[in-house]
Enzyme design. Structure first.
Site, PDB file in Angstrom:
ATOM      1  N   GLU A  42       0.810  -1.215   0.000  1.00  0.00           N
ATOM      2  CA  GLU A  42       0.000   0.000   0.000  1.00  0.00           C
ATOM      3  C   GLU A  42       0.851   1.277   0.000  1.00  0.00           C
ATOM      4  O   GLU A  42       0.498   2.258  -0.655  1.00  0.00           O
ATOM      5  CB  GLU A  42      -0.918   0.012   1.226  1.00  0.00           C
ATOM      6  CG  GLU A  42      -1.863   1.196   1.243  1.00  0.00           C
ATOM      7  CD  GLU A  42      -2.774   1.184   2.465  1.00  0.00           C
ATOM      8  OE1 GLU A  42      -3.539   2.133   2.606  1.00  0.00           O
ATOM      9  OE2 GLU A  42      -2.686   0.232   3.258  1.00  0.00           O
ATOM     10  N   ASP A  43       1.974   1.263   0.709  1.00  0.00           N
ATOM     11  CA  ASP A  43       2.713   2.512   0.946  1.00  0.00           C
ATOM     12  C   ASP A  43       4.088   2.584   0.290  1.00  0.00           C
ATOM     13  O   ASP A  43       4.802   3.563   0.462  1.00  0.00           O
ATOM     14  CB  ASP A  43       2.874   2.737   2.463  1.00  0.00           C
ATOM     15  CG  ASP A  43       1.543   2.967   3.147  1.00  0.00           C
ATOM     16  OD1 ASP A  43       0.645   3.524   2.494  1.00  0.00           O
ATOM     17  OD2 ASP A  43       1.393   2.592   4.322  1.00  0.00           O
TER      18      ASP A  43
END
Length: 721
Positions: free
Chosen positions: A76-77
């Site tokens: 996600e990051d």
């Protein structure tokens, strides 16, 4: 920041067979992936997944879960991809990371449907692998511990989200330690003054009672030892939010609580639990009504323990909880604790009271029941409502005649009990017996009740039941049955229109041909198309055109005109159960609205009068059963209103009447009649009787509940006579 070797050593201490290579590779990969990213506190971002992994080592989880914790934010990051995680760490860990990535954001301030869909993803991921939940809860717990670095507005939103979703979810999975810490951290943000006050008061009580607590602990340990019971006695202190919630729930002050301080007695076997209970009750006087045996009847999250409150030294009330060491692990760590015992012999587990694997635990059965609700097609809004109901209720335990234990929310009715057994049993429920006595279906069940459900295959659940039941499963089933019933009625109307239109062309209705033509109209099946025709969303002529037939507009108008005339005359009040040629009217004294149970009373020469089942006037017909007609609401024209008479006790102050009319107007109600009466001998209040026009029972309840919340309104009730 924890070093790589320190994390590996923590895992090796409780799992010597841990995959060290996997842990090392996950540590290095995550650290490089997050690189120079920073958190709101200014520290390196990688410290967050590292702390999440550390929390999970306290739960003694397996290497794959620890690795997934280290990697949970990479997809996600960072630039990492799901495929890359799968290639480097295998399908198992990639699946865990993927599940966590999908549910990464559960935003309480977004639209309700979006929130519900995110919650669906969380529960579905949990149902496939509970480790997804364990990592998610550890992730949220660390975020709560560092919440002070977040902006105030976002801080409050995250705390509210934690209190409403994550903490109750941890509780339902039996993870009490995680739940309590989350609640306390969220409580400190949402109500800082109350939190500070309770924490300070607890500290003062602890300092004042320290000597007494030690005395009780020593006395209890000695008494158990004298009876040959090997036991570990631990003093415990109730958490701040738990105290606040109980004070709010029971309307008590802190001084009135009897279990702020208590003791846990940990023994080796179930037999020792009951022997220890006997010692405690011989030593001190029991407080009546404050004994609970959760070993015999475990909670739905697998919690097992014996609770009792006794009058201890110096007349001090003391709560004592008695359980085995294995039960204690389950009580504090829930589904995460099952992993602690996976390699222990089954005989030892049974001896200590742990008989079921995590995959078959009560907590997992609760989760599967939620999944059934999810898969039965409720809207996201309904799913969210049902899930919240399931998360927050306190339990009671009832029994079938054969002794099967059914866990229900406090305040549940026999209708909830019937739906807990099976949806078909709830749908066909017409009555019940509780402990051998026939009682009303609205009766609230109590702990230990034996319930017998009386069924009829011809019965369908009335819409009014939705306002009576408290479980999400029952509400969902009643809504589905109501929608199916309404759809069936519309389909019948649609079929009649099509048949009459065909009859004007001297043709008959061929179901197979019609079904084959339905896809051309954009509907899934024939029933859907006929229901759309009945509602007016689709023209009967369109179906005939799909069959390759020509339709005369005059024929179409004539058929619709006759149907409308029939509805306007014989069926001016939309109910089922009355003969087509009978005139219908609603009892004016009480009124009656769709969604509540109704009956009809036949008056020769006049027709049928519709009464709500609670109308006191029905008593006069008790000896004339031949006049009674069982009615049910049919499909009302959209926007049509129905009468309901309510009484309001109102303070005799300026602006009181304006408050009432404002509420009714704001909620779209209409005042058809209003009468004001001074109370005899009472000058401070007067009675207001209003004949309202509302759409249905839900609309009426919204107005009544809003009226009750007004400061100048003392009471609001339906008029019964």
């Amino acid at each position: 920041m924890m070093r790589q070797y320190e994390l590996v050593e923590r895992v090796i201490r409780y799992d010597p067979q841990a995959d060290e290579d996997l842990l090392n590779r996950a540590y290095v990969y995550a650290m490089k992936a997050h690189g120079n990213q920073k958190r709101a506190s200014g520290e390196a971002y990688f410290n967050h997944p590292l702390e999440v992994a550390a929390i999970l080592t306290d739960m003694k989880l397996d290497s794959a879960t620890i690795a997934a914790a280290l990697l949970h934010d990479t997809v996600e990051d960072t630039e990492a991809t799901a495929q890359e995680i799968a290639d480097k760490f295998g399908f198992e860990i990639a699946s865990l990371v993927d599940g966590l990535t999908k549910i990464a954001k559960l935003d309480m301030v977004t639209k309700e449907a979006t929130q519900a869909e995110n919650l669906r993803k969380l529960l579905l991921a949990m149902s496939r692998d509970v480790r997804v939940l364990l990592v998610k809860l550890a992730d949220r717990l660390h975020n709560m511990r560092t919440l002070q670095f977040v902006k105030p507005e976002k801080r409050r939103r995250i705390a509210q989200e934690t209190m409403e979703i994550y903490a109750p979810l941890a509780g339902r999975m039996g993870m009490q330690l995680v739940r309590e810490e989350m609640e306390d951290l969220a409580f400190a943000v949402l109500n800082p003054e109350a939190s500070k006050l309770i924490v300070e008061r607890l500290a003062r009580l602890h300092s004042e009672s320290g000597g007494l607590l030690q005395e009780i602990e020593n006395t209890l340990s000695k008494a158990l030892g004298d009876h040959g019971i090997k036991a570990e006695v631990k003093g415990r202190e109730k958490r701040a939010y738990s105290i606040f919630a109980k004070m709010e729930r029971s309307n008590l002050s802190l001084d009135q609580l009897s279990d702020v301080f208590g003791f846990r007695v940990l023994v080796d076997t179930i037999d020792d639990c009951y022997r220890a209970l006997g010692v405690v009750h011989q030593k001190w006087l029991i407080v009546p009504g404050r004994f609970k045996d959760y070993i015999s009847s475990p909670k739905q999250n697998d919690y097992r323990s014996i609770h009792t409150i006794v009058i201890g030294p110096h007349s001090q009330r003391v709560e004592v909880q008695i359980r085995t060491h294995a039960m204690h692990e389950i009580a504090e760590r829930g589904v995460a604790a099952h992993a602690l015992y996976k390699d222990v012999r089954e005989a030892k587990l049974a001896k200590e009271g742990v008989r079921i694997p995590a995959s078959e635990s009560s907590a997992y059965r609760w989760l599967r029941r939620l999944m059934e609700t999810l898969q039965e097609g409720d809207s996201p809004k309904e799913f969210l409502e049902h899930t919240r109901l399931e998360l927050f209720y306190d339990q009671i335990f009832c029994f079938t005649p054969k002794g099967k234990l059914i866990a229900l929310p406090r305040g549940a009715t026999p209708i909830d009990f019937a739906y807990a057994l099976h949806t078909s049993i709830g749908d066909s429920c017409v009555g019940c017996k509780v402990n051998g006595r026939t009682v009303a279906l609205v009766t609230k069940l109590q702990n230990g009740d034996e319930v017998v459900i009386i069924r009829s295959d011809a019965a369908t659940p009335p819409p009014a039941w939705e306002a009576i039941v408290v479980t999400g499963k029952a509400k969902a089933a009643i809504r589905r049955a109501t929608r199916a019933d309404i759809r069936k009625q519309y389909a019948g109307i649609g079929r009649e229109l099509v048949e009459k239109l065909l009859a004007r062309q001297k043709k008959t209705f061929n179901e197979k041909e019609a079904a084959a033509a339905v896809p051309r109209l954009g509907h899934r099946n024939l029933d859907d198309a006929l229901a759309a025709i009945g509602r007016g969303d689709l023209s009967a002529g369109d179906l005939l055109k799909a069959l390759g037939l020509e339709v005369d507009d005059k024929d179409l108008r004539a058929v619709r005109r006759r149907a409308t005339a029939k509805e306007d005359s014989a069926f001016s009040v939309p109910v089922r159960g009355a003969a087509a040629n009978m005139a219908l009217k609603i009892f004016n004294v009480t009124g009656a609205v769709p969604g509540e149970r109704i009956v009809g009373i036949v008056t020769p020469g006049e027709g049928i009068t519709i009464y709500p089942i609670f109308a006191a006037a029905l008593e006069q017909f008790d000896q004339e059963p031949e006049r009674w007609v069982d009615l049910a609401w049919g499909v009302a024209e959209e926007g049509r209103r129905f009468p309901a008479r309510i009484s309001i006790t109102l303070a005799n102050e300026v602006g009181a009447l304006a408050q009432v009319t404002q509420v009714i107007g704001d909620h779209g109600g209409n005042i058809d009649e209003l009468n004001l009466h001074a109370r005899h001998g009472v000058r401070d209040f007067f009675d207001l009787v209003i004949l309202l026009e509302v759409f249905d029972i839900r609309h009426l309840n919204e107005i009544m509940n809003e009226l009750k919340a007004k400061p100048l309104v003392s009471d609001v009730n339906r008029v019964t006579e």
